[in-house]
Design a protein around this motif. Structure first.
Motif, mmCIF file in Angstrom:
data_model
loop_
_atom_site.group_PDB
_atom_site.id
_atom_site.type_symbol
_atom_site.label_atom_id
_atom_site.label_comp_id
_atom_site.label_asym_id
_atom_site.label_seq_id
_atom_site.Cartn_x
_atom_site.Cartn_y
_atom_site.Cartn_z
ATOM 1 N N VAL A 59 -25.354 -50.062 8.119
ATOM 2 C CA VAL A 59 -23.927 -49.410 8.020
ATOM 3 C C VAL A 59 -23.577 -49.281 6.666
ATOM 4 N N MET A 60 -24.175 -50.378 5.740
ATOM 5 C CA MET A 60 -23.454 -50.159 4.094
ATOM 6 C C MET A 60 -24.362 -48.932 3.811
ATOM 7 N N ALA A 61 -25.403 -48.686 4.051
ATOM 8 C CA ALA A 61 -26.284 -47.712 3.537
ATOM 9 C C ALA A 61 -25.672 -46.204 3.952
ATOM 10 N N SER A 62 -25.400 -46.178 5.239
ATOM 11 C CA SER A 62 -24.634 -45.026 5.516
ATOM 12 C C SER A 62 -23.281 -44.833 4.985
ATOM 13 N N LEU A 63 -22.591 -45.636 4.742
ATOM 14 C CA LEU A 63 -21.307 -45.542 4.077
ATOM 15 C C LEU A 63 -21.284 -45.267 2.531
ATOM 16 N N GLU A 64 -22.478 -45.861 1.855
ATOM 17 C CA GLU A 64 -22.832 -45.307 0.680
ATOM 18 C C GLU A 64 -23.475 -43.929 0.627
ATOM 19 N N ASP A 65 -24.027 -43.535 1.726
ATOM 20 C CA ASP A 65 -24.369 -42.018 1.824
ATOM 21 C C ASP A 65 -23.234 -41.152 1.869
ATOM 22 N N LEU A 66 -22.231 -41.549 2.725
ATOM 23 C CA LEU A 66 -21.089 -40.987 3.131
ATOM 24 C C LEU A 66 -20.249 -40.467 1.581
ATOM 25 N N ARG A 67 -20.097 -41.742 1.021
ATOM 26 C CA ARG A 67 -19.336 -41.632 -0.400
ATOM 27 C C ARG A 67 -20.150 -40.875 -1.429
ATOM 28 N N ALA A 68 -21.402 -40.971 -1.393
ATOM 29 C CA ALA A 68 -22.228 -40.110 -2.398
ATOM 30 C C ALA A 68 -22.460 -38.876 -2.044
ATOM 31 N N GLY A 69 -21.790 -38.336 -0.808
ATOM 32 C CA GLY A 69 -21.892 -36.874 -0.433
ATOM 33 C C GLY A 69 -23.015 -36.464 0.274
ATOM 34 N N ARG A 70 -24.150 -37.526 0.621
ATOM 35 C CA ARG A 70 -25.439 -37.119 1.095
ATOM 36 C C ARG A 70 -25.343 -36.744 2.609
ATOM 37 N N VAL A 71 -23.993 -36.706 3.275
ATOM 38 C CA VAL A 71 -23.733 -36.443 4.611
ATOM 39 C C VAL A 71 -23.420 -35.046 4.983
ATOM 40 N N GLN A 72 -24.019 -34.365 5.521
ATOM 41 C CA GLN A 72 -23.640 -33.231 6.133
ATOM 42 C C GLN A 72 -22.566 -33.273 7.402
ATOM 43 N N ARG A 73 -21.595 -32.581 7.302
ATOM 44 C CA ARG A 73 -20.604 -32.767 8.388
ATOM 45 C C ARG A 73 -20.955 -31.317 9.370
ATOM 46 N N GLY A 74 -20.835 -31.574 10.747
ATOM 47 C CA GLY A 74 -21.081 -30.556 11.614
ATOM 48 C C GLY A 74 -20.900 -30.951 12.861
ATOM 49 N N THR A 75 -20.755 -30.051 13.996
ATOM 50 C CA THR A 75 -20.836 -30.308 15.247
ATOM 51 C C THR A 75 -22.319 -30.732 15.975
ATOM 52 N N ALA A 76 -21.822 -31.719 17.152
ATOM 53 C CA ALA A 76 -23.284 -31.881 17.810
ATOM 54 C C ALA A 76 -23.991 -30.708 18.369
ATOM 55 N N GLU A 77 -23.265 -29.596 18.693
ATOM 56 C CA GLU A 77 -23.863 -28.213 18.945
ATOM 57 C C GLU A 77 -24.700 -27.781 17.768
ATOM 58 N N GLU A 78 -24.268 -27.838 16.516
ATOM 59 C CA GLU A 78 -24.896 -27.318 15.385
ATOM 60 C C GLU A 78 -26.078 -28.148 15.095
#
Length: 87
Positions: A59-78
């Motif tokens: 969870v902490m690594a995922s939050l860090e990825d989110l803060r660092a902008g390493r997460v792409q946002r999109g829909t489940a369909e995409e």
């Protein structure tokens, strides 16, 4: 690996496991296949604690990825379309 046939436990009771558990986890064999594992309470608690620590670290690594902008946002369909294209 400590192993004991289920029939031995049936015949001798928990005393059969008590002798082996001091050497580590005990695998119970039934129909010539490992079916169960008997753990000491201390070992069981240590496994639960390690599982909890691993979950927290993920969870902490995922939050860090989110803060660092390493997460792409999109829909489940995409995401499903993208995954299908990679196959």
């Amino acid at each position: 690996m400590n192993t004991i046939p289920a029939q031995e436990i049936k015949r001798r009771g928990i005393a059969a496991v008590d002798e082996l558990i001091t050497k580590g986890d005990v695998h119970v064999i039934r129909n010539n296949q490992p079916q169960y594992v008997v753990l000491s309470e201390a070992r069981y608690q240590a496994l639960l604690e390690a599982e909890d620590e691993a979950h927290t670290a993920r969870v902490m690594a995922s939050l860090e990825d989110l803060r660092a902008g390493r997460v792409q946002r999109g829909t489940a369909e995409e995401l499903l379309k993208e995954l299908d294209m990679e196959s």
